[in-house]
Structures are given as C-alpha cells and as structure tokens.
Design a protein around this motif. Structure first.
Motif, PDB file in Angstrom:
ATOM      1  N   GLY A   1     108.352  -0.399  51.489  1.00 31.08           N
ATOM      2  CA  GLY A   1     106.925  -0.234  51.240  1.00 31.08           C
ATOM      3  C   GLY A   1     106.093  -1.071  52.197  1.00 31.08           C
ATOM      4  N   MET A   2     106.532  -2.273  52.450  1.00 34.53           N
ATOM      5  CA  MET A   2     105.813  -3.143  53.380  1.00 34.53           C
ATOM      6  C   MET A   2     105.866  -2.594  54.797  1.00 34.53           C
ATOM      7  SD  MET A   2     107.048  -6.811  51.818  1.00 34.53           S
ATOM      8  CE  MET A   2     106.493  -7.766  53.214  1.00 34.53           C
ATOM      9  N   LYS A   3     106.982  -1.962  55.138  1.00 27.47           N
ATOM     10  CA  LYS A   3     107.120  -1.347  56.462  1.00 27.47           C
ATOM     11  C   LYS A   3     106.064  -0.250  56.647  1.00 27.47           C
ATOM     12  CE  LYS A   3     110.638   0.774  59.328  1.00 27.47           C
ATOM     13  NZ  LYS A   3     111.899   0.323  59.846  1.00 27.47           N
ATOM     14  N   GLU A   4     105.793   0.505  55.577  1.00 25.45           N
ATOM     15  CA  GLU A   4     104.741   1.527  55.627  1.00 25.45           C
ATOM     16  C   GLU A   4     103.360   0.869  55.630  1.00 25.45           C
ATOM     17  OE1 GLU A   4     102.840   5.133  55.874  1.00 25.45           O
ATOM     18  OE2 GLU A   4     104.964   4.699  56.193  1.00 25.45           O
ATOM     19  N   LEU A   5     103.179  -0.155  54.817  1.00 25.79           N
ATOM     20  CA  LEU A   5     101.890  -0.842  54.723  1.00 25.79           C
ATOM     21  C   LEU A   5     101.460  -1.412  56.065  1.00 25.79           C
ATOM     22  CD1 LEU A   5      99.620  -1.823  52.811  1.00 25.79           C
ATOM     23  CD2 LEU A   5     100.975  -3.893  52.440  1.00 25.79           C
ATOM     24  N   VAL A   6     102.404  -1.965  56.836  1.00 28.77           N
ATOM     25  CA  VAL A   6     102.059  -2.577  58.116  1.00 28.77           C
ATOM     26  C   VAL A   6     101.566  -1.527  59.122  1.00 28.77           C
ATOM     27  CG1 VAL A   6     104.299  -2.523  59.302  1.00 28.77           C
ATOM     28  CG2 VAL A   6     102.760  -4.451  59.665  1.00 28.77           C
ATOM     29  N   ARG A   7     101.851  -0.265  58.877  1.00 32.99           N
ATOM     30  CA  ARG A   7     101.344   0.805  59.754  1.00 32.99           C
ATOM     31  C   ARG A   7      99.862   1.078  59.525  1.00 32.99           C
ATOM     32  NH1 ARG A   7     106.622   3.725  58.376  1.00 32.99           N
ATOM     33  NH2 ARG A   7     107.914   3.214  60.168  1.00 32.99           N
ATOM     34  N   HIS A   8      99.352   0.629  58.362  1.00 34.72           N
ATOM     35  CA  HIS A   8      97.959   0.914  57.986  1.00 34.72           C
ATOM     36  C   HIS A   8      97.073  -0.327  57.907  1.00 34.72           C
ATOM     37  CE1 HIS A   8      99.337   4.936  57.003  1.00 34.72           C
ATOM     38  NE2 HIS A   8     100.303   4.384  56.303  1.00 34.72           N
TER      39      HIS A   8
ATOM     40  N   VAL B   1     101.867 -12.044  49.951  1.00 36.08           N
ATOM     41  CA  VAL B   1     100.539 -11.761  49.426  1.00 36.08           C
ATOM     42  C   VAL B   1     100.208 -10.389  49.999  1.00 36.08           C
ATOM     43  CG1 VAL B   1      98.115 -12.420  49.366  1.00 36.08           C
ATOM     44  CG2 VAL B   1      99.879 -14.196  49.395  1.00 36.08           C
ATOM     45  N   LEU B   2     100.184  -9.377  49.126  1.00 33.10           N
ATOM     46  CA  LEU B   2      99.998  -7.988  49.564  1.00 33.10           C
ATOM     47  C   LEU B   2      98.726  -7.415  48.971  1.00 33.10           C
ATOM     48  CD1 LEU B   2     103.680  -6.842  48.982  1.00 33.10           C
ATOM     49  CD2 LEU B   2     102.622  -7.432  51.167  1.00 33.10           C
ATOM     50  N   THR B   3      98.175  -6.429  49.659  1.00 29.15           N
ATOM     51  CA  THR B   3      96.983  -5.756  49.144  1.00 29.15           C
ATOM     52  C   THR B   3      97.407  -4.722  48.097  1.00 29.15           C
ATOM     53  OG1 THR B   3      97.066  -4.035  50.826  1.00 29.15           O
ATOM     54  CG2 THR B   3      95.818  -6.048  51.375  1.00 29.15           C
ATOM     55  N   PRO B   4      96.475  -4.271  47.258  1.00 27.29           N
ATOM     56  CA  PRO B   4      96.802  -3.279  46.229  1.00 27.29           C
ATOM     57  C   PRO B   4      97.351  -1.967  46.782  1.00 27.29           C
ATOM     58  CG  PRO B   4      94.683  -4.295  45.755  1.00 27.29           C
ATOM     59  CD  PRO B   4      95.104  -4.765  47.135  1.00 27.29           C
ATOM     60  N   ALA B   5      97.148  -1.690  48.061  1.00 30.68           N
ATOM     61  CA  ALA B   5      97.653  -0.454  48.669  1.00 30.68           C
ATOM     62  C   ALA B   5      99.168  -0.340  48.534  1.00 30.68           C
ATOM     63  CB  ALA B   5      97.241  -0.381  50.133  1.00 30.68           C
ATOM     64  N   ILE B   6      99.858  -1.465  48.374  1.00 30.53           N
ATOM     65  CA  ILE B   6     101.320  -1.428  48.273  1.00 30.53           C
ATOM     66  C   ILE B   6     101.778  -0.601  47.073  1.00 30.53           C
ATOM     67  CG2 ILE B   6     101.587  -3.566  46.926  1.00 30.53           C
ATOM     68  CD1 ILE B   6     103.897  -2.402  49.777  1.00 30.53           C
TER      69      ILE B   6
ATOM     70  N   MET C   1      99.229  -7.263  59.153  1.00 33.47           N
ATOM     71  CA  MET C   1     100.112  -8.123  58.388  1.00 33.47           C
ATOM     72  C   MET C   1     100.489  -9.312  59.270  1.00 33.47           C
ATOM     73  SD  MET C   1     103.672  -7.119  56.454  1.00 33.47           S
ATOM     74  CE  MET C   1     102.878  -5.885  55.429  1.00 33.47           C
ATOM     75  N   VAL C   2     100.465 -10.481  58.679  1.00 37.93           N
ATOM     76  CA  VAL C   2     100.851 -11.684  59.409  1.00 37.93           C
ATOM     77  C   VAL C   2     101.950 -12.409  58.645  1.00 37.93           C
ATOM     78  CG1 VAL C   2      98.598 -11.983  60.520  1.00 37.93           C
ATOM     79  CG2 VAL C   2      99.060 -13.126  58.341  1.00 37.93           C
ATOM     80  N   GLY C   3     102.697 -13.216  59.370  1.00 35.86           N
ATOM     81  CA  GLY C   3     103.744 -14.045  58.783  1.00 35.86           C
ATOM     82  C   GLY C   3     103.601 -15.462  59.287  1.00 35.86           C
ATOM     83  N   VAL C   4     104.044 -16.396  58.477  1.00 34.33           N
ATOM     84  CA  VAL C   4     103.997 -17.810  58.840  1.00 34.33           C
ATOM     85  C   VAL C   4     105.427 -18.307  59.027  1.00 34.33           C
ATOM     86  CG1 VAL C   4     103.305 -20.123  58.081  1.00 34.33           C
ATOM     87  CG2 VAL C   4     101.866 -18.147  57.531  1.00 34.33           C
ATOM     88  N   ASP C   5     105.669 -18.950  60.144  1.00 29.50           N
ATOM     89  CA  ASP C   5     106.971 -19.543  60.425  1.00 29.50           C
ATOM     90  C   ASP C   5     107.111 -20.766  59.524  1.00 29.50           C
ATOM     91  OD1 ASP C   5     109.378 -20.367  61.470  1.00 29.50           O
ATOM     92  OD2 ASP C   5     108.550 -20.920  63.431  1.00 29.50           O
ATOM     93  N   PHE C   6     107.887 -20.622  58.468  1.00 25.52           N
ATOM     94  CA  PHE C   6     108.042 -21.642  57.435  1.00 25.52           C
ATOM     95  C   PHE C   6     108.795 -22.853  57.950  1.00 25.52           C
ATOM     96  CE2 PHE C   6     110.836 -23.344  54.066  1.00 25.52           C
ATOM     97  CZ  PHE C   6     109.879 -23.795  53.180  1.00 25.52           C
ATOM     98  N   GLU C   7     108.255 -24.027  57.675  1.00 26.12           N
ATOM     99  CA  GLU C   7     108.955 -25.267  57.989  1.00 26.12           C
ATOM    100  C   GLU C   7     109.315 -25.932  56.671  1.00 26.12           C
ATOM    101  OE1 GLU C   7     106.395 -27.603  60.441  1.00 26.12           O
ATOM    102  OE2 GLU C   7     106.931 -26.512  62.245  1.00 26.12           O
ATOM    103  N   GLY C   8     110.546 -26.290  56.520  1.00 30.24           N
ATOM    104  CA  GLY C   8     110.971 -26.942  55.289  1.00 30.24           C
ATOM    105  C   GLY C   8     112.336 -26.457  54.879  1.00 30.24           C
ATOM    106  N   ARG C   9     112.793 -26.924  53.754  1.00 31.82           N
ATOM    107  CA  ARG C   9     114.099 -26.547  53.226  1.00 31.82           C
ATOM    108  C   ARG C   9     113.969 -25.250  52.451  1.00 31.82           C
ATOM    109  NH1 ARG C   9     119.058 -28.704  51.000  1.00 31.82           N
ATOM    110  NH2 ARG C   9     120.209 -26.770  50.766  1.00 31.82           N
ATOM    111  N   ARG C  10     114.822 -24.312  52.753  1.00 35.22           N
ATOM    112  CA  ARG C  10     114.841 -23.021  52.062  1.00 35.22           C
ATOM    113  C   ARG C  10     116.063 -22.977  51.169  1.00 35.22           C
ATOM    114  NH1 ARG C  10     117.609 -18.353  52.753  1.00 35.22           N
ATOM    115  NH2 ARG C  10     116.607 -16.508  51.946  1.00 35.22           N
TER     116      ARG C  10
END
Length: 131
Positions: free
Chosen positions: A73-80, A48-53, A83-92
C-alpha cells in the motif's frame, strides 16, 4: 542494513537527501531478494501515513504469503504523495523474534530505577552458575 537482514525486512529507494538524515523515498519492496533490493536502507516499521492509505489498502491484492502488505500500500501511496524517511540513529530491537524481544526487555529493565539494580545482580549471580 546488511544483505542477510534486508531480505527479512524491506528495502527503500532513496532519491535525494532532503536534510540532515532525511531522504525522499520513491519506491520500496517488502522482503526483497538480493536481486530485488533497492538500497541498503530498510523500513523500521514506524510510519506516519495520510488517510489515503486506507483506500489504497482496500484495493490492494494480497502479495507475498497471500497477505495484504502495508508496504504494498505504501508503494502505491508514494506514487501519489511525497514520502520521506529518516535515517534512524540508535539501537534497534527486533521484537518480532524471541532474542530481540528479550534483549529489549533486559536493556530497558536495566535502565529502570526500581528493577535495574535487582536485575543487574540477578544476571551476575546467574552468570556464576553457568560456568
């Protein structure tokens, strides 16, 4: 993510835990070598990214394989932006390859009310012919 897989996906740098299985991300890289790996955590490809991407991607130069990588692009976005991530539980399921794609279809079809009983019997019958 084990080393043999993280080099096929991505690696993220986690700064702090923000809650139950929620982490602040400060950096990432796509398909890192083991020397470039930032952590054992990888991106699953759901964002889920903001329009800035979009502005960032317009100005992103091609990276690995001469492609513009969303991760760059996300690497640049996180500088501005935070950004958070969720440690996914489940089958991938890795549906980007045939084995993962087939695993996902079979697992979900077995759970399907209409197809599940038929597929279960089909697999049992097929297994008998493979001996």
């Amino acid at each position: 993510m084990p080393d043999e897989l993280i080099v096929k996906y991505s690696s993220v740098k986690l700064e702090e835990q923000r809650g139950d299985r929620v982490y602040r991300i400060s950096d990432m890289n796509e398909k890192p070598t083991l020397a470039e790996k930032l952590s054992d955590y990888a991106i699953l490809g759901r964002y889920v990214l903001t329009p800035a991407i979009f502005d960032i991607l317009e100005h992103t130069v091609p990276g690995r394989n001469n492609e513009i990588q969303l991760t760059d692009g996300m690497k640049e976005l996180v500088r501005h932006e935070r950004m958070v991530g969720v440690d996914f539980e489940g089958r991938r399921y890795d549906t980007g390859n045939l084995k993962g794609y087939l695993e996902s279809i079979i697992d979900f079809a077995l759970q399907n009310e209409e197809a599940g009983p038929w597929l279960r019997q089909f697999i049992l019958d097929k297994a008998e012919t493979l001996r």
